[in-house]
Design an enzyme around this catalytic site. Sequence first.
Site, PDB file in Angstrom:
ATOM      1  N   ARG A 179       0.842  -1.200   0.000  1.00  0.00           N
ATOM      2  CA  ARG A 179       0.000   0.000   0.000  1.00  0.00           C
ATOM      3  C   ARG A 179       0.877   1.250   0.000  1.00  0.00           C
ATOM      4  O   ARG A 179       0.580   2.225  -0.697  1.00  0.00           O
ATOM      5  CB  ARG A 179      -0.943   0.015   1.201  1.00  0.00           C
ATOM      6  CG  ARG A 179      -2.071  -1.006   1.121  1.00  0.00           C
ATOM      7  CD  ARG A 179      -2.999  -0.904   2.304  1.00  0.00           C
ATOM      8  NE  ARG A 179      -3.831   0.295   2.255  1.00  0.00           N
ATOM      9  CZ  ARG A 179      -4.643   0.686   3.232  1.00  0.00           C
ATOM     10  NH1 ARG A 179      -4.689  -0.011   4.354  1.00  0.00           N
ATOM     11  NH2 ARG A 179      -5.376   1.780   3.116  1.00  0.00           N
ATOM     12  N   CYS A 218      -1.333   5.999   8.881  1.00  0.00           N
ATOM     13  CA  CYS A 218      -1.719   4.743   8.225  1.00  0.00           C
ATOM     14  C   CYS A 218      -2.849   5.063   7.263  1.00  0.00           C
ATOM     15  O   CYS A 218      -2.809   6.088   6.594  1.00  0.00           O
ATOM     16  CB  CYS A 218      -2.123   3.706   9.274  1.00  0.00           C
ATOM     17  SG  CYS A 218      -3.484   4.246  10.336  1.00  0.00           S
TER      18      CYS A 218
END
Length: 270
Positions: A171, A229
């Site tokens: 990611r 995050c």
Amino acid sequence: MSPLITPSELSGLAEATILDVRWKLGGPPGIEAYREGHVPGAVFCDLNTDLAASPGAQGRHPLPAADRFQDAMRRLGVSGSRTVVVYDEADSTAAARAWWTLRHFGHPDVRVLDGGLRAWVSEGLPVAGGEQETAPGDFVARPGGMPVLDAEQALELAADGVLLDARAAERYRGEVEPVDPVAGHIPGAVSAPTGENVDSVGRFHLPDFLRERFNTLGAVPGVRVGAYCGSGVTAAHEVLALEVAGIQGALYVGSWSNWVADPARPVATG
């Protein structure tokens, strides 16, 4: 004092408020697992409604308002004068969000059950089913107990300090993005997946191990450190791991879901 507590230490506590914070992105609802079995005396804390405001431009899990968080914690029996122990299934990802939010709003004594319910059960300790009733608490929420970052500060920290990206490496690189509309990372951020903070059964690595890990990533004495995050949940786990290592870290609560809400913000890949 370590922010972590072992199952045997918890079982020996004379008095504590215990919050079950089991949660998974995309479900099923943690309340179902809680009803099937939990640490005796624990009450269920819903990450989406008790530990976050409604999703929007500020991110998928923005901070709740102080009065709303205070009401939620009082309903769960939290008092400022009593230790709070939080746990999830095993790796403390959701529990860390509860730890961080309580600390941010001024609770002085919050511990995370290292290894979660799985560690509790593995030591032969009992579980209870159904739902636990509790008397209301008297917790007073006062924000400012933990350092936070907004988008601008996160970008500055990526240039002047160390900004850790707590998501999975793929990611971070922008190869996949299962949740947010844009893939990639904040320019200058360093990949530091939270999965590397714990061992194969979900318990945190020893402080020296974590300190070496973060030092290698640039989090050394004298350097400011922050974490983000997808939505401010796993980054709280990074901040918890940093604290176990003896390093203070700031949390970008809005994280990537807030960052990409403004198309003018730069995005890096690779």
